[in-house]
Design a protein around this motif. Structure first.
Motif, PDB file in Angstrom:
ATOM      1  N   ARG A 180       0.845  -1.204   0.000  1.00  0.00           N
ATOM      2  CA  ARG A 180       0.000   0.000   0.000  1.00  0.00           C
ATOM      3  C   ARG A 180       0.875   1.246   0.000  1.00  0.00           C
ATOM      4  O   ARG A 180       2.062   1.195   0.278  1.00  0.00           O
ATOM      5  N   ASN A 181       0.260   2.373  -0.332  1.00  0.00           N
ATOM      6  CA  ASN A 181       0.927   3.679  -0.404  1.00  0.00           C
ATOM      7  C   ASN A 181       1.976   3.721  -1.513  1.00  0.00           C
ATOM      8  O   ASN A 181       2.954   4.438  -1.416  1.00  0.00           O
TER       9      ASN A 181
ATOM     10  N   LEU B 105     -12.632   1.377   7.141  1.00  0.00           N
ATOM     11  CA  LEU B 105     -12.640   2.835   7.153  1.00  0.00           C
ATOM     12  C   LEU B 105     -11.466   3.443   6.397  1.00  0.00           C
ATOM     13  O   LEU B 105     -11.623   4.457   5.714  1.00  0.00           O
ATOM     14  N   ARG B 106     -10.281   2.857   6.503  1.00  0.00           N
ATOM     15  CA  ARG B 106      -9.129   3.393   5.752  1.00  0.00           C
ATOM     16  C   ARG B 106      -9.361   3.272   4.254  1.00  0.00           C
ATOM     17  O   ARG B 106      -9.019   4.169   3.487  1.00  0.00           O
TER      18      ARG B 106
ATOM     19  N   ILE C   9      -0.655   1.839  -6.233  1.00  0.00           N
ATOM     20  CA  ILE C   9      -1.192   0.666  -6.928  1.00  0.00           C
ATOM     21  C   ILE C   9      -2.715   0.749  -7.014  1.00  0.00           C
ATOM     22  O   ILE C   9      -3.305   0.490  -8.066  1.00  0.00           O
ATOM     23  N   GLY C  10      -3.360   1.116  -5.908  1.00  0.00           N
ATOM     24  CA  GLY C  10      -4.816   1.261  -5.905  1.00  0.00           C
ATOM     25  C   GLY C  10      -5.273   2.307  -6.893  1.00  0.00           C
ATOM     26  O   GLY C  10      -6.263   2.115  -7.609  1.00  0.00           O
ATOM     27  N   GLN C  11      -4.560   3.422  -6.954  1.00  0.00           N
ATOM     28  CA  GLN C  11      -4.904   4.477  -7.917  1.00  0.00           C
ATOM     29  C   GLN C  11      -4.789   3.954  -9.346  1.00  0.00           C
ATOM     30  O   GLN C  11      -5.628   4.250 -10.194  1.00  0.00           O
ATOM     31  N   GLN C  12      -3.743   3.192  -9.621  1.00  0.00           N
ATOM     32  CA  GLN C  12      -3.562   2.639 -10.961  1.00  0.00           C
ATOM     33  C   GLN C  12      -4.665   1.644 -11.301  1.00  0.00           C
ATOM     34  O   GLN C  12      -5.152   1.623 -12.443  1.00  0.00           O
TER      35      GLN C  12
END
Length: 76
Positions: free
Chosen positions: A20-21, A53-54, A24-27
């Motif tokens: 995370r950070n 929640l995160r 990868i999630g954005q991509q």
């Protein structure tokens, strides 16, 4: 509602905590959104466990609104 235009549903996009950070999630979301636009989706809906929640904070930073609707599931 929007003629015969499709819509997308995203469920269970998970990035392992060790990775995370790193955007990868954005991509992943960028790919999904580009695909949905390419097939003329009129919206993209996102389902997430109510306890994450995160993850919800991440989704909101990506432009998803949590106050728009409420989701329900029924398992068999």
């Amino acid at each position: 509602m929007h003629g015969f235009r499709p819509y997308g549903i995203v469920e269970n996009i998970i990035v392992h905590e060790n990775h995370r950070n790193r955007k990868i999630g954005q991509q992943l979301f960028q790919y999904v959104e580009e695909y949905c636009r390419s097939i003329d989706c009129h919206r993209l809906m996102l389902l997430s466990n109510s306890q994450r929640l995160r993850a919800h904070q991440f989704f909101e930073r990506e432009g998803y609104e949590s106050a728009v609707c409420r989701g329900f599931k029924k398992y068999f």
